[in-house]
Write a protein that holds these residues in place. Structure first.
Motif, PDB file in Angstrom:
ATOM      1  N   PHE A 497     -19.459  36.521  59.149  1.00  0.00           N
ATOM      2  CA  PHE A 497     -19.219  35.869  57.861  1.00  0.00           C
ATOM      3  C   PHE A 497     -19.081  34.360  58.068  1.00  0.00           C
ATOM      4  O   PHE A 497     -18.324  33.923  58.942  1.00  0.00           O
ATOM      5  CB  PHE A 497     -17.941  36.409  57.212  1.00  0.00           C
ATOM      6  N   ILE A 498     -19.833  33.615  57.285  1.00  0.00           N
ATOM      7  CA  ILE A 498     -19.736  32.145  57.282  1.00  0.00           C
ATOM      8  C   ILE A 498     -19.303  31.736  55.886  1.00  0.00           C
ATOM      9  O   ILE A 498     -20.017  31.974  54.908  1.00  0.00           O
ATOM     10  CB  ILE A 498     -21.089  31.493  57.635  1.00  0.00           C
ATOM     11  N   ILE A 529     -16.881  33.855  68.504  1.00  0.00           N
ATOM     12  CA  ILE A 529     -15.982  32.944  67.782  1.00  0.00           C
ATOM     13  C   ILE A 529     -15.447  31.863  68.714  1.00  0.00           C
ATOM     14  O   ILE A 529     -15.384  30.675  68.352  1.00  0.00           O
ATOM     15  CB  ILE A 529     -14.819  33.730  67.148  1.00  0.00           C
ATOM     16  N   ASN A 530     -15.086  32.239  69.936  1.00  0.00           N
ATOM     17  CA  ASN A 530     -14.524  31.261  70.879  1.00  0.00           C
ATOM     18  C   ASN A 530     -15.536  30.189  71.278  1.00  0.00           C
ATOM     19  O   ASN A 530     -15.155  29.097  71.690  1.00  0.00           O
ATOM     20  CB  ASN A 530     -13.986  31.971  72.119  1.00  0.00           C
ATOM     21  N   ASP A 531     -16.823  30.486  71.158  1.00  0.00           N
ATOM     22  CA  ASP A 531     -17.846  29.483  71.466  1.00  0.00           C
ATOM     23  C   ASP A 531     -17.740  28.266  70.540  1.00  0.00           C
ATOM     24  O   ASP A 531     -18.169  27.166  70.898  1.00  0.00           O
ATOM     25  CB  ASP A 531     -19.249  30.086  71.344  1.00  0.00           C
ATOM     26  N   PHE A 532     -17.169  28.462  69.365  1.00  0.00           N
ATOM     27  CA  PHE A 532     -17.047  27.351  68.411  1.00  0.00           C
ATOM     28  C   PHE A 532     -15.914  26.403  68.786  1.00  0.00           C
ATOM     29  O   PHE A 532     -15.848  25.283  68.266  1.00  0.00           O
ATOM     30  CB  PHE A 532     -16.831  27.891  66.986  1.00  0.00           C
ATOM     31  N   ASN A 533     -15.026  26.832  69.662  1.00  0.00           N
ATOM     32  CA  ASN A 533     -13.919  25.964  70.076  1.00  0.00           C
ATOM     33  C   ASN A 533     -14.425  24.694  70.753  1.00  0.00           C
ATOM     34  O   ASN A 533     -13.766  23.644  70.708  1.00  0.00           O
ATOM     35  CB  ASN A 533     -12.980  26.714  71.022  1.00  0.00           C
ATOM     36  N   GLU A 534     -15.581  24.790  71.374  1.00  0.00           N
ATOM     37  CA  GLU A 534     -16.185  23.626  72.041  1.00  0.00           C
ATOM     38  C   GLU A 534     -16.427  22.475  71.061  1.00  0.00           C
ATOM     39  O   GLU A 534     -16.455  21.314  71.455  1.00  0.00           O
ATOM     40  CB  GLU A 534     -17.510  24.049  72.673  1.00  0.00           C
ATOM     41  N   MET A 558     -25.860  24.294  65.736  1.00  0.00           N
ATOM     42  CA  MET A 558     -24.661  24.787  66.406  1.00  0.00           C
ATOM     43  C   MET A 558     -24.580  26.309  66.309  1.00  0.00           C
ATOM     44  O   MET A 558     -24.355  27.014  67.312  1.00  0.00           O
ATOM     45  CB  MET A 558     -23.414  24.165  65.780  1.00  0.00           C
ATOM     46  N   PHE A 559     -24.754  26.819  65.090  1.00  0.00           N
ATOM     47  CA  PHE A 559     -24.666  28.261  64.873  1.00  0.00           C
ATOM     48  C   PHE A 559     -25.743  28.994  65.677  1.00  0.00           C
ATOM     49  O   PHE A 559     -25.457  30.003  66.341  1.00  0.00           O
ATOM     50  CB  PHE A 559     -24.822  28.578  63.389  1.00  0.00           C
ATOM     51  N   HIS A 565     -26.539  32.655  72.201  1.00  0.00           N
ATOM     52  CA  HIS A 565     -25.726  32.806  73.414  1.00  0.00           C
ATOM     53  C   HIS A 565     -25.064  34.183  73.468  1.00  0.00           C
ATOM     54  O   HIS A 565     -24.790  34.720  74.546  1.00  0.00           O
ATOM     55  CB  HIS A 565     -24.659  31.709  73.457  1.00  0.00           C
ATOM     56  N   ASN A 566     -24.850  34.775  72.298  1.00  0.00           N
ATOM     57  CA  ASN A 566     -24.144  36.053  72.233  1.00  0.00           C
ATOM     58  C   ASN A 566     -25.021  37.241  71.860  1.00  0.00           C
ATOM     59  O   ASN A 566     -24.671  38.380  72.163  1.00  0.00           O
ATOM     60  CB  ASN A 566     -23.000  35.953  71.215  1.00  0.00           C
TER      61      ASN A 566
END
Length: 589
Positions: A497-498, A529-534, A558-559, A565-566
């Motif tokens: 969900f975005i 989700i943790n990939d967005f912490n970067e 970015m998305f 990546h996942n």
């Protein structure tokens, strides 16, 4: 006193009353747009006498109507000097047409600035105003008809007031000393203000000036229009298409993606102390509910290309990874089939086996022609859910009017889960947080709506309703609860969900706020989700650091980078993150 002197005094009094009235009417539109926070008469904020004098004659923040138009004043006294050389009929029509143009430009300038916090631009705004006009006239109600009749009556009133003013101008005689002092003062004020404006155009201070010179903003508006047209004429779409993201990847998993734009969901919610505590409270409550049910969250602020209105510019920039800037640019791109070769989010994933769905739940404006086929090609949409497809039988609310968002989202999701076997993309922009912010009831079980009978009255759609801050925060609380309830109730392991805001709420947003809107990415895939912490995201619905933001046009790359990546077979050949999106136009900020 002789009768002639009395008659002369009476004429002069009439002249000055008419002169002041016509000047004041030019500034009535801005006052009406912001009457909740201003007074119709001058209000002085300063304490010292010198500063009060400055507010009286130079500028004051209260946008009252007691001001002077430099151009109108100069024209009136120019005709006084030329009255022995120019027929009064010619002078009357020149002054009337000039006055109408000044009034229309004032209305236009103030609407664009107050509603959208944008610098007026004839080229860009004409297309958006034409769209708004077509929507309003598609199904005119009593209010719209009354407004149109009122405008005609106002223009007739202007004519007779100016006619009478010119009669007095041609009859009166003023002393030479008065004329020299009065015209000299206005020429000085006009030249001084033009000089100051040319040194640094200050949008915020323009409406505050007591003597307003419209020539400079008109000239600047023309200059910006020419620049906008030149930028579009120079646009090379081959350059845009060449920047399409990589499409050679293979997915090992295809989660359903829900892109939900919350209408009028802006950073005002963090910046306004009167509503931020309520907003943060509902974020905290729903964060706990999501996390309790196994959902991970990443939140940030994302800068929209628009500050108000033109939601389509915001979500198109988000999906394409390209700054669409405004409605004029959007229309140009929408009608150029070359752009169909560029692979935006829906087009790219559709090639990888996804189906795309779009929800259009508005029940009104049935007579307005909408080019859905064009939009469907532009966004690569397989199917739309229109109002008639929703099988909704209860009360309609707010803008449109439309079914409640809680019903719409859950109904469509239920339909897709029951019938769709392929992975899908679902797009929706919420309705109940659109001005006039009419909030429906919220039910823990959305199916309650199915058993409710239609109410006795439908709430009406409105573009021009003055928004109320308590109604706005109530609407946002409803949206956060509705979407969280929707995710917990219908979301699965294979769902992403975005949730993002399109722009700030109209009118109640201050000039000092920027265009950032809250953005949330929610999934049960914690690694994703943790990939967005970067990129500075917080692992909560509340954005912890509101001093930073990404951009709507930067999110796509970015998305896609994190998504591949996942969920792709090759996690090494990832697209580059483009903070400003792909290059197409010269950047203005």
């Amino acid at each position: 006193m002789p009768n002639g002197s009395l008659w002369s005094t009476s004429k002069k009094l009439q002249f000055w009353l008419l002169f002041l009235l016509l000047n004041s009417l030019l500034f009535l539109p801005r006052y009406l747009l912001e009457m909740e926070t201003n007074t119709i008469y001058p209000s002085f904020q300063k304490t010292t006498f010198a500063k009060q004098v400055q507010e009286l004659f130079i500028f004051r923040k209260n946008v009252d109507i007691f001001r002077f138009s430099f151009e109108f004043t100069i024209l009136v006294f120019l005709f006084y000097f030329l009255k022995n050389k120019l027929r009064s009929t010619i002078a009357r029509w020149i002054l009337y047409v000039s006055y109408l143009l000044l009034f229309i430009f004032q209305v236009y300038w103030q609407i664009v600035w107050v509603m959208f916090k944008m610098e007026p631009n004839f080229f860009n705004d004409s297309k958006q105003f034409a769209l708004g006009f077509s929507i309003i006239t598609s199904e005119p109600d009593a209010t719209a008809i009354f407004v149109f009749l009122g405008i005609i009556a106002l223009f007739i009133l202007f004519y007779f007031l100016i006619k009478r003013l010119l009669v007095l101008v041609y009859q009166l005689e003023f002393s030479q000393l008065f004329l020299v002092l009065f015209t000299g003062l206005f020429l000085f004020c006009g030249c001084y203000k033009f000089k100051m404006a040319s040194r640094g155009w200050n949008l915020h201070r323009f409406p505050e000036r007591v003597v307003q010179v419209m020539t400079y903003p008109v000239a600047r508006c023309i200059k910006m229009s020419v620049k906008s047209k030149r930028v579009l004429d120079d646009l090379d779409l081959n350059k845009v298409v060449a920047q399409s993201p990589i499409d050679t990847f293979t997915l090992n998993s295809s989660p359903n993606i829900h892109l939900i734009f919350i209408e009028s969901y802006g950073r005002l919610l963090y910046d306004d102390p009167d509503i931020s505590s309520r907003y943060k409270k509902v974020l905290e409550e729903e964060s706990k509910s999501l996390e309790k049910n196994g959902w991970s969250i990443a939140s940030h602020l994302s800068k929209s290309p628009v500050i108000g209105g033109a939601s389509w510019v915001a979500y198109s920039s988000f999906m394409y990874g390209l700054d669409f800037k405004n409605h004029a640019y959007y229309k140009t791109l929408l009608n150029n089939t070359k752009l169909y070769e560029y692979k935006h989010l829906f087009r790219l994933l559709r090639e990888k086996g996804y189906k795309s769905y779009w929800i259009s739940p508005i029940s009104g404006h049935k007579k307005m022609p909408v080019p859905y086929e064009l939009y469907d090609r532009f966004y690569e949409i397989d199917k739309r859910f229109h109002y008639k497809d929703l099988q909704y039988k209860s009360t309609l609310y707010g803008f449109g009017p439309s079914p409640p968002d809680q019903y719409t989202l859950n109904f469509v999701k239920s339909e897709l889960e029951a019938k769709e076997t392929d992975p899908y993309l679902l797009f929706y922009i919420t309705i109940n947080s659109h001005n006039p912010f009419v909030t429906p009831p919220f039910f823990d079980d959305w199916t309650t709506w199915k058993s409710l009978k239609k109410g006795s009255k439908e709430t009406k759609s409105s573009f021009v309703a003055n928004p109320d801050t308590p109604d706005y925060i109530k609407a946002i609380e409803y949206q956060i609860k509705t979407i969280a309830n929707f995710i917990v109730g219908q979301g699965s392991e294979d769902d992403l969900f975005i949730i993002v805001g399109d722009h700030q709420p109209p009118k109640i947003t201050l000039d000092t706020y920027d265009r950032s809107t809250p953005l949330h990415v929610i999934s049960k895939n914690k690694k994703f989700i943790n990939d967005f912490n970067e990129y500075g995201f917080s692992n909560n619905l509340e954005v912890r650091d509101t001093s930073q933001h990404i951009r709507h046009e930067g999110f796509y790359s970015m998305f896609l980078r994190n998504f591949l990546h996942n969920y792709s077979t090759d996690t090494t050949n990832l697209p580059v993150y483009l903070p400003n999106g792909i290059e197409a136009f010269e950047r203005e900020d």
